[in-house]
Design an enzyme around this catalytic site. Sequence first.
Site, PDB file in Angstrom:
ATOM      1  N   PHE A  84       9.131  -4.319   8.522  1.00 19.21           N
ATOM      2  CA  PHE A  84       9.912  -5.427   7.988  1.00 19.21           C
ATOM      3  C   PHE A  84       9.605  -5.621   6.511  1.00 19.21           C
ATOM      4  CE2 PHE A  84      10.474  -9.999   7.130  1.00 19.21           C
ATOM      5  CZ  PHE A  84      11.845 -10.057   7.291  1.00 19.21           C
ATOM      6  N   ARG A  85       8.353  -5.457   6.129  1.00 13.28           N
ATOM      7  CA  ARG A  85       7.969  -5.536   4.718  1.00 13.28           C
ATOM      8  C   ARG A  85       8.744  -4.505   3.908  1.00 13.28           C
ATOM      9  NH1 ARG A  85       7.058  -2.129   0.854  1.00 13.28           N
ATOM     10  NH2 ARG A  85       5.529  -2.688  -0.689  1.00 13.28           N
ATOM     11  N   ASN A  86       8.901  -3.312   4.450  1.00 15.85           N
ATOM     12  CA  ASN A  86       9.628  -2.263   3.745  1.00 15.85           C
ATOM     13  C   ASN A  86      11.100  -2.629   3.567  1.00 15.85           C
ATOM     14  OD1 ASN A  86       7.295  -0.753   3.504  1.00 15.85           O
ATOM     15  ND2 ASN A  86       7.713   0.448   5.340  1.00 15.85           N
TER      16      ASN A  86
ATOM     17  N   ALA B  98      11.175  -5.221   0.782  1.00 17.08           N
ATOM     18  CA  ALA B  98      10.876  -4.653  -0.529  1.00 17.08           C
ATOM     19  C   ALA B  98      11.955  -3.697  -1.024  1.00 17.08           C
ATOM     20  CB  ALA B  98       9.530  -3.936  -0.484  1.00 17.08           C
TER      21      ALA B  98
ATOM     22  N   GLU C 112       1.583  -5.495   3.043  1.00 18.91           N
ATOM     23  CA  GLU C 112       0.564  -4.809   2.243  1.00 18.91           C
ATOM     24  C   GLU C 112      -0.818  -4.964   2.880  1.00 18.91           C
ATOM     25  OE1 GLU C 112       0.887  -2.781  -0.482  1.00 18.91           O
ATOM     26  OE2 GLU C 112       3.007  -2.945   0.023  1.00 18.91           O
TER      27      GLU C 112
END
Length: 112
Positions: free
Chosen positions: A74-76, A79, A50
Site C-alpha cells: 500500500f505504501r508503494n 508513493a 518504510e
Amino acid sequence: MSKVTLSLTSILEAIEKIENYTKEFSTADDFYHDEKSFDATMMQFVVIGEMISKLDESFKKEHSNIPWQKIKGFRNIVAHNYFGIDADEIWDIIKNRIKPLKSEIEDLISTF
C-alpha cells in the site's frame, strides 16, 4: 532501543498522526478535499511502509498475523501512484484497519 523497537515505535507514531490528522472528518470526500490533512496522512502511510521495510524478514514471519507485505504494498501505491489513489479506499483503511493495526503494534512493543 533496538532496531525493531525503533521501527515499531515509528509505525505507532505514524498511526497516531493519521488518527490525529483525520479525526475531524466525517466523510472520505471531506477528508480528500482538505489537501493538507490528506497529504500529511499519505506521508504517514509512506513512513509506515518504510519502517516495515526495516524489519527483518524473520521478525515479520514470526509475527505473520500482521499483513506486513500488504501494508508495504500500500505504501508503494501511495508513493508511486499518488494521483490515482481512491479516497474511499483510503478512508476505509483509516476507519476500519488502522485501529486493529495500532493494537497489534502496541502489543508487539509491549513484548520488548
